[in-house]
Design a protein around this motif. Structure first.
Motif, PDB file in Angstrom:
ATOM      1  N   LEU A  24       2.855   3.234   0.144  1.00 53.08           N
ATOM      2  CA  LEU A  24       3.380   4.600   0.016  1.00 53.08           C
ATOM      3  C   LEU A  24       2.802   5.508   1.092  1.00 53.08           C
ATOM      4  CD1 LEU A  24       3.396   5.216  -3.837  1.00 53.08           C
ATOM      5  CD2 LEU A  24       5.356   5.076  -2.345  1.00 53.08           C
ATOM      6  N   ALA A  25       1.472   5.346   1.352  1.00 53.89           N
ATOM      7  CA  ALA A  25       0.830   6.189   2.357  1.00 53.89           C
ATOM      8  C   ALA A  25       1.448   5.928   3.727  1.00 53.89           C
ATOM      9  CB  ALA A  25      -0.674   5.909   2.384  1.00 53.89           C
ATOM     10  N   ARG A  62       9.181  14.295  11.122  1.00 50.70           N
ATOM     11  CA  ARG A  62       9.840  15.358  10.368  1.00 50.70           C
ATOM     12  C   ARG A  62      10.297  16.483  11.290  1.00 50.70           C
ATOM     13  NH1 ARG A  62       6.777  18.765   5.898  1.00 50.70           N
ATOM     14  NH2 ARG A  62       5.427  19.052   7.680  1.00 50.70           N
ATOM     15  N   MET A 109     -10.854  17.364  -6.444  1.00 50.40           N
ATOM     16  CA  MET A 109      -9.723  16.881  -7.240  1.00 50.40           C
ATOM     17  C   MET A 109      -9.866  15.399  -7.535  1.00 50.40           C
ATOM     18  SD  MET A 109      -6.261  18.810  -6.130  1.00 50.40           S
ATOM     19  CE  MET A 109      -6.534  19.273  -4.455  1.00 50.40           C
ATOM     20  N   LEU A 110     -10.348  14.617  -6.551  1.00 51.41           N
ATOM     21  CA  LEU A 110     -10.519  13.175  -6.784  1.00 51.41           C
ATOM     22  C   LEU A 110     -11.559  12.931  -7.869  1.00 51.41           C
ATOM     23  CD1 LEU A 110     -10.384  11.541  -3.246  1.00 51.41           C
ATOM     24  CD2 LEU A 110      -8.870  11.118  -5.184  1.00 51.41           C
ATOM     25  N   VAL A 123      -2.167  -1.856  -7.482  1.00 52.79           N
ATOM     26  CA  VAL A 123      -1.987  -0.416  -7.277  1.00 52.79           C
ATOM     27  C   VAL A 123      -2.451  -0.022  -5.878  1.00 52.79           C
ATOM     28  CG1 VAL A 123      -2.786   1.856  -8.026  1.00 52.79           C
ATOM     29  CG2 VAL A 123      -2.051   0.193  -9.712  1.00 52.79           C
ATOM     30  N   PHE A 148       4.770   7.549   3.788  1.00 52.20           N
ATOM     31  CA  PHE A 148       4.620   9.005   3.850  1.00 52.20           C
ATOM     32  C   PHE A 148       4.281   9.447   5.274  1.00 52.20           C
ATOM     33  CE2 PHE A 148       1.744  12.701   3.615  1.00 52.20           C
ATOM     34  CZ  PHE A 148       2.612  13.622   3.059  1.00 52.20           C
ATOM     35  N   LEU A 149       3.347   8.703   5.930  1.00 44.42           N
ATOM     36  CA  LEU A 149       2.945   9.082   7.291  1.00 44.42           C
ATOM     37  C   LEU A 149       4.112   8.918   8.257  1.00 44.42           C
ATOM     38  CD1 LEU A 149      -0.654   7.624   7.386  1.00 44.42           C
ATOM     39  CD2 LEU A 149       0.031  10.021   7.265  1.00 44.42           C
ATOM     40  N   VAL A 202      -0.353   1.917  -3.115  1.00 46.97           N
ATOM     41  CA  VAL A 202      -0.803   3.176  -2.508  1.00 46.97           C
ATOM     42  C   VAL A 202      -0.764   3.065  -0.983  1.00 46.97           C
ATOM     43  CG1 VAL A 202      -2.864   4.597  -2.138  1.00 46.97           C
ATOM     44  CG2 VAL A 202      -2.166   4.014  -4.452  1.00 46.97           C
ATOM     45  N   LEU A 254     -11.212  19.800   2.572  1.00 49.79           N
ATOM     46  CA  LEU A 254     -11.980  18.594   2.243  1.00 49.79           C
ATOM     47  C   LEU A 254     -12.692  18.763   0.907  1.00 49.79           C
ATOM     48  CD1 LEU A 254     -13.417  17.490   5.686  1.00 49.79           C
ATOM     49  CD2 LEU A 254     -11.698  16.335   4.285  1.00 49.79           C
ATOM     50  N   VAL A 284     -10.135  18.441  -1.856  1.00 48.79           N
ATOM     51  CA  VAL A 284      -9.663  17.066  -2.035  1.00 48.79           C
ATOM     52  C   VAL A 284     -10.706  16.251  -2.796  1.00 48.79           C
ATOM     53  CG1 VAL A 284      -9.189  14.930  -0.784  1.00 48.79           C
ATOM     54  CG2 VAL A 284      -8.081  17.052  -0.081  1.00 48.79           C
ATOM     55  N   GLY A 286      -5.863  -3.087 -10.274  1.00 44.07           N
ATOM     56  CA  GLY A 286      -6.403  -2.290  -9.173  1.00 44.07           C
ATOM     57  C   GLY A 286      -5.892  -2.783  -7.832  1.00 44.07           C
ATOM     58  N   GLN A 291       6.334  11.885   7.625  1.00 47.17           N
ATOM     59  CA  GLN A 291       5.657  13.093   8.049  1.00 47.17           C
ATOM     60  C   GLN A 291       5.669  13.216   9.576  1.00 47.17           C
ATOM     61  OE1 GLN A 291       4.916  14.875   5.660  1.00 47.17           O
ATOM     62  NE2 GLN A 291       3.415  16.390   6.263  1.00 47.17           N
TER      63      GLN A 291
END
Lengths: 94, 316
Positions: free
Chosen positions: B108-109, B119, B17-18, B101, B112-113, B105, B11, B14, B98, B116
């Motif tokens: 895409l999330a 998998r 990085m943000l 985008v 991705f989930l 996002v 955490l 993350v 914004g 994931q």
């Protein structure tokens, strides 16, 4: 509770989104290059997150090799873009 | 308990990085933005180590953060005083972009989930593990880069060469830096041999542990950048013929190996398993030289005086 692969993968997607937004919104060329580089890191994070299977299992080496290639290509492209920018500015001066 | 501690670490990483990414993208001063980007790259390198990708952690620290940062900082020197780096699109455009985008996002999330969640065990990773003993090396990433997917790496070296030729053809290099002060010059004198030693070690160890041609090449390029930044006169680039040979050596040797396997076994870049270890080392040796040459020359932002045999020195 999310596992690490999911957490970092989602972070990668958010970083790619932030980078895409800045690449469009910012008007300065070097800032746009920075934004595209942040986008690239986001994509790499998604790839490496899909290669991660937990602390006790070997990761998938194929995305690792892809990202290694990607990092080198990204820096080469950045260098070429910066050289092009410099050449543009020089031609503006003349 | 251990998993819980790791989650806190995740955490923190993350959030860090943000924050650093937002700073790098929107800091008021461009210089601050570039420095935050370098710090961001270093934290990302930690994230690679956390995700059990030490090869990438090394490459990110040396190339993605180190050399890219040096490139961007050097580019800031070229900017004219009048350039306004804070210009942005109007607010309504910013909000509209914004929104788009954010939608992307979320999409895409979600995708991705989905991936994931469903998998299974990666079939390709299992193939790599099962055939690793035939590859001539025991580091699976090196095996993929230089044996199983050698084609990709050959093309990558070609991309690097193409970028190098592009930069070299756009004009002469930036004016050299002034000579470093004695303290910095002394430190540089210590660092350069260490970097060369570490580069050689990474090249050799890449066969069975994290490391390899890219990390080694990046370290050698970093040594050259340091020598250049320090303005040390005793470090000179080789003459134009040797410089060009160094630049193409990686691609040339790689292609020669590929063509010989084509003649020998009928398949391009199909390394015979008895010789694979030696051939990989041979390719990596020349690739390291070419990668270091390319990364340093693109850092110069243009061709050095010795690139062309007939050119008069631009500063003369």
């Amino acid at each position: 509770m999310p596992d690490a692969a999911t957490l970092y993968g989602l972070l990668g997607i958010v970083l790619a989104g932030l980078g895409a937004h800045a690449a469009i919104v910012q008007r300065d060329s070097i800032r746009r290059l920075l934004a595209i580089n942040v986008m690239g890191v986001g994509v790499f994070l998604v790839l490496i997150a899909t290669a991660y299977f937990g602390p006790n299992q070997d990761p998938d080496p194929i995305p690792h090799a892809l990202v290694l290639t990607g990092i080198v290509v990204a820096v080469a492209a950045t260098a070429l873009a910066l050289a092009l920018l410099r050449a543009f500015e020089r031609s503006d001066d003349e | 308990m251990k998993a819980g501690a790791l989650l806190y670490l995740d955490l923190i990483m993350v959030i860090l990085m943000l924050v650093l990414a937002i700073g790098a993208l929107h800091a008021r001063s461009l210089r601050h933005a570039v420095i935050l980007f370098i710090v961001f790259g270093l934290v990302v390198a930690l994230a690679w180590a956390r995700l059990r990708a030490p090869d990438i952690a090394l490459a990110e620290a040396a190339i993605g953060s180190g050399l890219a940062g040096a490139l961007l900082l050097a580019a800031l020197r070229d900017r004219r005083p009048g350039d306004d780096a804070t210009r942005r699109a109007p607010v309504w455009q910013s909000v509209a972009v914004g929104g788009l985008v954010t939608a992307l996002v979320v999409l895409l999330a979600w995708a991705f989930l989905e991936v994931q969640g469903g998998r299974a065990n990666e079939p390709l990773a299992n193939i790599v593990q099962a055939t690793l003993h035939e590859s001539g090396v025991s580091n699976p990433v090196t095996a993929v880069l230089l044996n199983f997917r050698a084609y990709d790496t050959l093309l990558e070296l070609t991309v690097l060469l193409a970028a190098l030729l592009g930069v070299m053809s756009l004009g002469p290099q930036r004016s050299p830096m002034r000579a470093a002060e004695p303290m910095a010059a002394g430190l540089i004198g210590w660092l350069i041999p260490l970097l060369i030693l570490a580069g050689g070690y990474l090249l050799w160890v890449g066969a069975h542990a994290p490391g390899g041609a890219f990390q080694a090449g990046a370290l050698l390029a970093a040594a050259a950048v340091l020598a250049h930044l320090g303005g040390r006169r005793e470090f000179q680039l080789p003459g134009h013929t040797r410089l060009r040979l160094l630049a193409v050596a990686g691609c040339a040797v790689f292609t020669l190996v590929g063509v010989s396997t084509l003649l020998g076994s009928g398949v391009l870049l199909q390394l015979p398993s008895d010789w694979a270890g030696g051939l990989i080392l041979l390719i990596e040796l020349f690739a390291t030289a070419s990668i270091a040459t390319a990364l340093f020359l693109v850092y110069l932002g243009g061709h050095p005086p010795s690139w062309n045999s007939r050119e008069v020195h631009p500063d003369a």
